[in-house]
Design an enzyme around this catalytic site. Structure first.
Site, mmCIF file in Angstrom:
data_model
loop_
_atom_site.group_PDB
_atom_site.id
_atom_site.type_symbol
_atom_site.label_atom_id
_atom_site.label_comp_id
_atom_site.label_asym_id
_atom_site.label_seq_id
_atom_site.Cartn_x
_atom_site.Cartn_y
_atom_site.Cartn_z
ATOM 1 C CG ASP B 93 -1.859 1.061 1.332
ATOM 2 O OD1 ASP B 93 -2.331 1.308 0.029
ATOM 3 O OD2 ASP B 93 -2.644 1.289 2.178
ATOM 4 C CG HIS B 100 -4.070 10.648 2.165
ATOM 5 N ND1 HIS B 100 -4.918 10.575 3.064
ATOM 6 C CD2 HIS B 100 -3.270 9.567 2.326
ATOM 7 C CE1 HIS B 100 -4.771 9.682 3.850
ATOM 8 N NE2 HIS B 100 -3.621 9.073 3.467
ATOM 9 N NE ARG B 109 4.386 14.570 10.730
ATOM 10 C CZ ARG B 109 3.801 13.891 9.641
ATOM 11 N NH1 ARG B 109 3.652 12.626 9.843
ATOM 12 N NH2 ARG B 109 3.695 14.268 8.473
ATOM 13 C CD GLU B 164 -6.411 5.264 4.298
ATOM 14 O OE1 GLU B 164 -5.415 4.471 3.703
ATOM 15 O OE2 GLU B 164 -5.894 5.908 4.936
ATOM 16 C CD GLU B 166 -5.335 2.869 -0.468
ATOM 17 O OE1 GLU B 166 -4.830 2.450 -0.991
ATOM 18 O OE2 GLU B 166 -5.257 3.202 0.859
ATOM 19 C CG ASP B 196 -6.042 0.632 3.679
ATOM 20 O OD1 ASP B 196 -5.834 -0.426 4.314
ATOM 21 O OD2 ASP B 196 -5.119 1.812 3.859
ATOM 22 N NE ARG B 200 -7.911 7.095 9.169
ATOM 23 C CZ ARG B 200 -7.177 6.727 8.027
ATOM 24 N NH1 ARG B 200 -5.850 6.390 8.070
ATOM 25 N NH2 ARG B 200 -7.783 7.081 6.978
ATOM 26 C CD GLN B 203 -3.100 4.756 10.495
ATOM 27 O OE1 GLN B 203 -4.293 4.939 10.275
ATOM 28 N NE2 GLN B 203 -2.181 5.236 9.491
ATOM 29 C CE LYS B 216 -3.454 2.301 7.123
ATOM 30 N NZ LYS B 216 -4.306 3.180 6.280
ATOM 31 C CB THR B 220 -7.748 -4.759 2.244
ATOM 32 O OG1 THR B 220 -6.835 -4.468 3.325
ATOM 33 C CG2 THR B 220 -7.282 -3.905 0.985
ATOM 34 C CB THR B 307 -6.130 7.950 1.073
ATOM 35 O OG1 THR B 307 -6.289 7.030 2.014
ATOM 36 C CG2 THR B 307 -7.573 8.705 0.899
ATOM 37 C CD GLU B 321 -7.321 13.281 2.987
ATOM 38 O OE1 GLU B 321 -7.220 14.125 2.349
ATOM 39 O OE2 GLU B 321 -7.263 11.895 2.830
#
Lengths: 376, 376
Positions: B93, B100, B109, B164, B166, B196, B200, B203, B216, B220, B307, B321
């Site tokens: 992936d 993204h 961050r 996600e 993709e 995907d 969160r 993660q 993850k 999938t 993504t 997002e």
């Protein structure tokens, strides 16, 4: 898994190593599952069958009346070719040894905390590439890739090529939901040796934020022998003390530490004796964690311990630690000096574990020699 | 890949979607490779053969004399069961979309640089779990796992479950060394849609230092249809401007951006239209990067774009997002509000691309509904 030699995997079948010979199991037991080119079909048959076959092999090798026929199927190890013992499904590599994780933290993040805040709460792991798993003896070509440079990244052969001495586990009976710690031996067939070849310069540049990728994916070498978990009862020991206690789904259920002593040789010279019993997270905890989100497993799925290290310098399972990131190069008995691997270097990892009769069980070895980079 | 229905994958064979019908290719062409339960055997035959079969299908559907027999093998889509189109090998992936990656960086961050220093120099990627790839329509059980807590981690059902959107690529012809950007179409057979699913909260706690793992690996989802790359010539566009120019092995060789428009529906309501053409790294660059260290690929190996997002809010391909990490919940047309997925939510991703005749090629869809967590 062995064949009569020659190229390719034609005629590969299940063998049992007896000293310096291989017992041809399909012939010795007259069971075609051992004529398959991987252990997968047998592994899928489950623990009762594994125990039955183990008993039959013991019987075959000890009972007076069987010695003749069994002996007739023995082939000298030197006359056969060894192969991958399983068809690999997914491959997860853990980071379960505290000495290794803390040393790596000190080297990569000097001045910071050696361990990330999650480390004592869960066995950290990531998925590796199963298509580049190769059997012991396969040469390993030095990978090319990007590394950090002063004016931006540069491309070329890895300068900081390393080995990682690890212990691998293969799933025999798959699962469709969480596998509790106590059910470990219902699912995992056996144990093997693994060298997680690593490029430290590629790794340092690529790994943020999603972890190692090309630094590991070029090759992973495994031993041709799988030692059944059922043969390792005498090797079971308590894992290191847990502090803090992990969450209930990771609570120990019986001593699933394993008293394996690894030996790492570089060009034939002993450079480390990593003690697997020092590994913080047990394989039973690794499997429980890996599946607690509901992820299924299949026959042939692999997971590995992460680099095995101990508290002493000569117990460290990779050159990153042995040379302290290159700051303290390692002097070998023959006077040669290494921080990382040079072309032509050969790395051999072997291991033994206590057997019930006071002798030691051998795991064979996983070996590989570095070939120069292939320039594009 | 389709079958006549019922449970399991019995009778699965290759079908070509024609509007709301499926052409039974094994019957229509009288070629047993299409009676195989996955596309792998056909994909391994290589691009000349892919082109030949494409021409024969076009011929079959357009030539007057063939309409009768071909029509006889058409089955209504509603009467068949759809399956995984390939047997997956390794699954990588990527994280190749700048919108993204920058949004995720700003959310995870805050105050730091949105992109890590390596992002514009290489397509960042990691290996995912191929054993938990499921076909469109498979329900997805909310995963349990560890998340960060004030007095240490806590365990339970994920609270921040996400999708996600993709685009996936499947390798037809494997490789044993670096695959240059210009050789992309010699190896990649086709394109599909992929969700995907991502947790969160799991993660955020687990990902340092080795990347996402349980966040993850629970599931999938992929679409049952693979659109041959050869059908996407009219969709090829130049990728976004490169700044800085990447290293030579990643230099573009022809326009390998693809003008796919994705649509994401949550419980039937359109929530995003991510433009795949905005993706910074092309699939050709991804494959070149993935193999530049010498890693081999096999028929059935997959890789996905990461993504897909665009510059506008309604072009973002995940709830992280769309709701800005939960700070700006999304209001759906029916008035319901979401920051992350709730039990019972159904996510459907579809896509189209321009065809040579001015119409658009459909990719079908990948859909999945969230089931409540299974409490241990």
């Amino acid at each position: 898994m062995f064949s009569d030699g020659g190229d390719g995997t034609g005629g590969a079948r299940v063998g049992v190593r007896i000293g310096d010979s291989v017992l041809d199991l399909a012939r010795a037991l007259g069971d075609e599952v051992f004529g398959e080119p991987s252990l997968n079909a047998f592994m899928a048959q489950g623990p009762a069958r594994w125990a039955e076959v183990r008993a039959r092999i013991t019987d075959l090798l000890t009972a007076e009346q069987h010695r003749g026929p069994a002996a007739a199927t023995l082939r000298p190890l030197s006359a056969v070719r060894l192969h991958l013992p399983f068809t690999a499904g997914d491959y997860v590599d853990f980071f379960g040894n505290e000495y290794h994780a803390a040393n790596a933290g000190r080297i990569f993040r000097p001045g910071g905390e050696p361990l990330t805040p999650n480390w004592k709460h869960l066995p950290i792991g990531y998925h590796g590439r199963s298509g580049t798993i190769v059997p012991s003896g396969t040469p390993v070509t030095r990978p090319c890739g990007q590394r950090r440079g002063t004016g931006g990244p540069t491309f070329g052969p890895s300068r900081l090529l390393d080995f990682e001495a690890e212990v691998g586990f293969v799933v025999g009976v798959g699962s469709s939901g969480p596998v509790p710690v106590r059910d470990f031996a219902e699912h995992v067939f056996g144990v093997f040796l693994l060298n997680d070849w690593s490029s430290r310069d590629l790794q340092a540049w690529e790994s943020q934020p999603l972890g190692p990728f090309l630094a590991k994916s070029f090759a992973t070498s495994v031993s041709p022998w799988v030692v059944p978990l059922q043969a390792l009862e005498p090797a079971r020991v308590s894992p290191p003390p847990r502090d803090p206690e992990p969450l209930p789904y990771l609570a120990d259920a019986g001593p699933w530490g394993l008293d394996l002593t690894l030996e790492v040789r570089l060009n034939g010279q002993l450079v480390a004796r990593p003690p697997f019993a020092a590994t913080y997270w047990t394989a039973a905890q690794m499997l429980a964690h890996m599946t607690v989100n509901g992820a299924s497993t299949r026959t042939g799925d692999l997971f590995a311990s992460g680099t095995v290290s101990g508290p002493e310098r000569d117990q460290r399972g990779c050159l990153l630690e042995l040379s302290w990131g290159g700051a303290e190069p390692l002097t070998l008995p023959d006077g040669s000096v290494r921080s990382f691997l040079e072309d032509g270097d050969e790395v051999t990892i072997s291991a033994t574990a206590p057997a019930s009769d006071g002798t030691r069980i051998g795991f064979g070895e996983v070996t590989g020699q570095i070939r120069p980079a292939a320039h594009p």
